[in-house]
Design an enzyme around this catalytic site. Structure first.
Site, mmCIF file in Angstrom:
data_model
loop_
_atom_site.group_PDB
_atom_site.id
_atom_site.type_symbol
_atom_site.label_atom_id
_atom_site.label_comp_id
_atom_site.label_asym_id
_atom_site.label_seq_id
_atom_site.Cartn_x
_atom_site.Cartn_y
_atom_site.Cartn_z
ATOM 1 N N ASP A 33 0.850 -1.196 0.000
ATOM 2 C CA ASP A 33 0.000 0.000 0.000
ATOM 3 C C ASP A 33 0.887 1.248 0.000
ATOM 4 O OD1 ASP A 33 -3.254 0.069 1.039
ATOM 5 O OD2 ASP A 33 -2.187 1.960 0.790
ATOM 6 N N PHE A 36 -2.351 6.110 0.364
ATOM 7 C CA PHE A 36 -3.052 7.291 -0.148
ATOM 8 C C PHE A 36 -4.395 7.447 0.561
ATOM 9 C CE2 PHE A 36 -5.883 9.084 -3.632
ATOM 10 C CZ PHE A 36 -5.639 10.377 -3.255
ATOM 11 N N VAL A 59 1.680 1.059 -6.679
ATOM 12 C CA VAL A 59 1.511 0.060 -7.759
ATOM 13 C C VAL A 59 1.808 0.611 -9.151
ATOM 14 C CG1 VAL A 59 -0.118 -1.590 -6.719
ATOM 15 C CG2 VAL A 59 -0.994 0.471 -7.847
ATOM 16 N N LEU A 73 -6.276 -4.639 -5.344
ATOM 17 C CA LEU A 73 -7.290 -3.707 -4.819
ATOM 18 C C LEU A 73 -6.807 -2.261 -4.805
ATOM 19 C CD1 LEU A 73 -8.423 -6.471 -3.792
ATOM 20 C CD2 LEU A 73 -9.060 -5.319 -1.692
ATOM 21 N N THR A 92 -3.008 4.688 -11.493
ATOM 22 C CA THR A 92 -3.093 3.597 -10.511
ATOM 23 C C THR A 92 -3.846 2.406 -11.102
ATOM 24 O OG1 THR A 92 -2.907 5.067 -8.623
ATOM 25 C CG2 THR A 92 -3.997 2.968 -8.228
ATOM 26 N N ASN A 99 1.433 -3.594 -14.138
ATOM 27 C CA ASN A 99 2.514 -4.091 -13.276
ATOM 28 C C ASN A 99 2.139 -5.394 -12.586
ATOM 29 O OD1 ASN A 99 4.393 -2.078 -13.834
ATOM 30 N ND2 ASN A 99 3.490 -0.671 -12.332
ATOM 31 N N GLY A 102 1.833 -8.207 -15.210
ATOM 32 C CA GLY A 102 3.174 -8.612 -15.644
ATOM 33 C C GLY A 102 3.810 -9.531 -14.612
ATOM 34 N N LYS A 105 2.063 -12.915 -14.685
ATOM 35 C CA LYS A 105 2.502 -13.680 -15.860
ATOM 36 C C LYS A 105 3.857 -14.337 -15.588
ATOM 37 C CE LYS A 105 4.465 -12.601 -20.333
ATOM 38 N NZ LYS A 105 4.861 -11.486 -21.207
ATOM 39 N N TYR A 145 -11.966 7.292 -12.783
ATOM 40 C CA TYR A 145 -12.166 6.025 -12.059
ATOM 41 C C TYR A 145 -12.813 4.983 -12.985
ATOM 42 C CZ TYR A 145 -13.805 2.900 -8.283
ATOM 43 O OH TYR A 145 -14.057 1.829 -7.452
HETATM 44 P P1 NAD Z 1 -9.895 2.313 0.023
HETATM 45 O O1 NAD Z 1 -9.654 3.680 -0.503
HETATM 46 O O2 NAD Z 1 -10.176 2.160 1.464
HETATM 47 O O3 NAD Z 1 -8.682 1.348 -0.325
HETATM 48 C C1 NAD Z 1 -7.829 1.523 -1.425
HETATM 49 C C2 NAD Z 1 -6.413 1.230 -0.976
HETATM 50 O O4 NAD Z 1 -5.521 1.348 -2.092
HETATM 51 C C3 NAD Z 1 -5.912 2.232 0.069
HETATM 52 O O5 NAD Z 1 -5.279 1.549 1.118
HETATM 53 C C4 NAD Z 1 -4.932 3.105 -0.704
HETATM 54 O O6 NAD Z 1 -3.936 3.684 0.114
HETATM 55 C C5 NAD Z 1 -4.384 2.115 -1.701
HETATM 56 N N1 NAD Z 1 -3.830 2.748 -2.902
HETATM 57 C C6 NAD Z 1 -4.390 3.727 -3.658
HETATM 58 N N2 NAD Z 1 -3.574 4.052 -4.669
HETATM 59 C C7 NAD Z 1 -2.478 3.259 -4.549
HETATM 60 C C8 NAD Z 1 -1.277 3.118 -5.294
HETATM 61 N N3 NAD Z 1 -1.031 3.884 -6.381
HETATM 62 N N4 NAD Z 1 -0.362 2.205 -4.891
HETATM 63 C C9 NAD Z 1 -0.582 1.440 -3.783
HETATM 64 N N5 NAD Z 1 -1.704 1.523 -3.048
HETATM 65 C C10 NAD Z 1 -2.631 2.423 -3.429
HETATM 66 O O7 NAD Z 1 -11.093 1.716 -0.844
HETATM 67 P P2 NAD Z 1 -11.823 0.297 -0.767
HETATM 68 O O8 NAD Z 1 -13.270 0.547 -0.628
HETATM 69 O O9 NAD Z 1 -11.146 -0.596 0.188
HETATM 70 O O10 NAD Z 1 -11.589 -0.234 -2.246
HETATM 71 C C11 NAD Z 1 -10.636 -1.242 -2.558
HETATM 72 C C12 NAD Z 1 -10.787 -1.637 -4.028
HETATM 73 O O11 NAD Z 1 -12.095 -2.118 -4.277
HETATM 74 C C13 NAD Z 1 -10.559 -0.472 -4.988
HETATM 75 O O12 NAD Z 1 -9.845 -0.944 -6.110
HETATM 76 C C14 NAD Z 1 -11.960 -0.069 -5.390
HETATM 77 O O13 NAD Z 1 -11.988 0.502 -6.674
HETATM 78 C C15 NAD Z 1 -12.683 -1.408 -5.348
HETATM 79 N N6 NAD Z 1 -14.132 -1.218 -5.135
HETATM 80 C C16 NAD Z 1 -14.618 -0.898 -3.893
HETATM 81 C C17 NAD Z 1 -15.976 -0.699 -3.730
HETATM 82 C C18 NAD Z 1 -16.581 -0.388 -2.386
HETATM 83 O O14 NAD Z 1 -17.779 -0.141 -2.335
HETATM 84 N N7 NAD Z 1 -15.868 -0.375 -1.291
HETATM 85 C C19 NAD Z 1 -16.838 -0.818 -4.825
HETATM 86 C C20 NAD Z 1 -16.305 -1.107 -6.069
HETATM 87 C C21 NAD Z 1 -14.944 -1.327 -6.214
#
Ligand code: NAD
Ligand code: UDP
Length: 312
Positions: A33, A36, A59, A73, A92, A99, A102, A105, A145
């Protein structure tokens, strides 16, 4: 057998629940993580576990490790956060997917993508089935997004076709629960925090727009079952709770369950805010051994309210 599993975005809301569940099942978990929107507080209780490892990494930069499975995630999920730096959000989703694919794979790992119901945009069919291509505005405020996640799905499919990568795509519908950030900006956490503080509840638009809210435990169960399917099952698969509510109904429930004195106030509706959303989960039930959400909104809200009571 103990598996080694990478969870990107593991310090976030969903990621931290997933890390905990995977550890409880006897796996070794590497949580990656960049903090962010995630928070060390979400996973601090796991740090003593010798099978848990925490890595600060973004990431969008390549990353190398030997693992059996990857749950991808990493991505801000709340509209406020993903719009804060839209370019970074696209990077991201897209570079993060490249990444991680890759890596999958190269090391022959299975990889699951946390995709979203936002790929359906403001849907014209209801409920949404996986074969619906969506109605997304490519130049709107949510596009960083939505389109980022759509390209990520495209990348997953192409790595699968071209390189035989074992992929799984989960389209997640609105999920809520303990460990959401109090300033996350999403509707469930906003309403609960406002209600607990007897502040005005902020309804965007007239509050008749709908969402279908899934409690986090149900989603995590769906994730694990999907990862365990055989290689013929790649998705996309909707994971969500088909019980649909308007934002007015959610606000009223939240006020009632918290015993709050909050009043409703109405604010402008953000651009391209979907008017309705509800998953068709026929496919998930079929391929995930009868998986379906078990937690009703009232029950899930009570658990989430209890969590916020301790931190607000
Ligand atoms: P969240 O914001 O709590 O978690 C996202 C995590 O990703 C955070 O810990 C953040 O620090 C980390 N992150 C962001 N950019 C990053 C980067 N460039 N490199 C490394 N880490 C990074 O949100 P969440 O609700 O836990 O969502 C997790 C995943 O599930 C996301 O991909 C989101 O799109 C997807 N999602 C969630 C929901 C929901 O309702 N919670 C719905 C649809 C999709
Ligand atoms: N919403 C609201 N008040 C808030 C936050 C959100 O009325 O304080 C509305 C928002 O406009 C949307 C719905 O609640 O119609 C769900 O918003 P959220 O940001 O949780 O998720 P998404 O729009 O991505 O489904």
């Amino acid at each position: 057998m103990r598996k080694r599993i990478l969870v990107t975005g593991g310090a976030g809301f969903l990621g931290s629940h997933l890390c905990e569940r995977l550890l409880n099942e006897g796996n070794e978990v590497i949580c990656l993580d960049n903090y962010f929107t995630g928070n060390k507080q979400n996973i601090v209780h796991l740090l003593d576990n010798p099978y848990f490892e925490l890595i600060r990494h973004d990431v969008t930069m390549p990353f190398f490790i030997e693992v059996d499975e990857i749950y991808n995630l990493a991505c801000p999920a709340s509209p406020i956060h993903y719009r804060y730096n839209g370019i970074k959000t696209v990077k991201t989703s897209v570079m993060g997917a490249i990444n991680m694919l890759g890596l999958a794979k190269r090391i022959k790992a299975k990889i699951l993508q946390a995709s979203t119901s936002e790929v359906y945009g403001d849907p014209e069919i209801h409920p949404q089935t996986e074969d619906y291509w969506g109605n997304v505005n490519p130049i709107g405020q949510r596009a960083c997004y939505d389109e980022g996640k759509r390209v990520a799905e495209t990348l997953f499919m192409n790595y699968h076709w071209q390189n035989g990568v074992a992929i799984k795509i989960a389209r997640i519908f609105n999920t809520y629960g303990p460990k959401m950030h109090p300033n996350d900006g999403r509707v469930v956490s906003n309403f609960i925090v406002q209600a607990l503080q007897n502040k005005d509840i902020t309804i965007y638009g007239d509050g008749t727009q709908t969402r279908s809210f899934q409690f986090v435990d149900d989603l995590i169960e769906g994730f694990i079952r999907l990862m365990h399917t055989d290689n013929s099952i790649i998705g996309p698969i909707n994971l969500g709770n088909p019980e649909e509510f308007s934002m007015l109904e959610l606000a009223e429930k939240t006020i009632q369950l918290t015993g709050s004195k909050s009043k409703l106030i109405f604010m402008p509706l953000p651009q391209d805010d979907p008017t309705q959303r509800k998953p068709d989960i026929t496919l998930a039930k079929k391929v995930l051994n009868g998986w379906e959400p078990k937690v009703k909104l009232n029950e899930g809200l009570i658990k989430t309210i209890d969590y916020f009571k301790n931190i607000v």
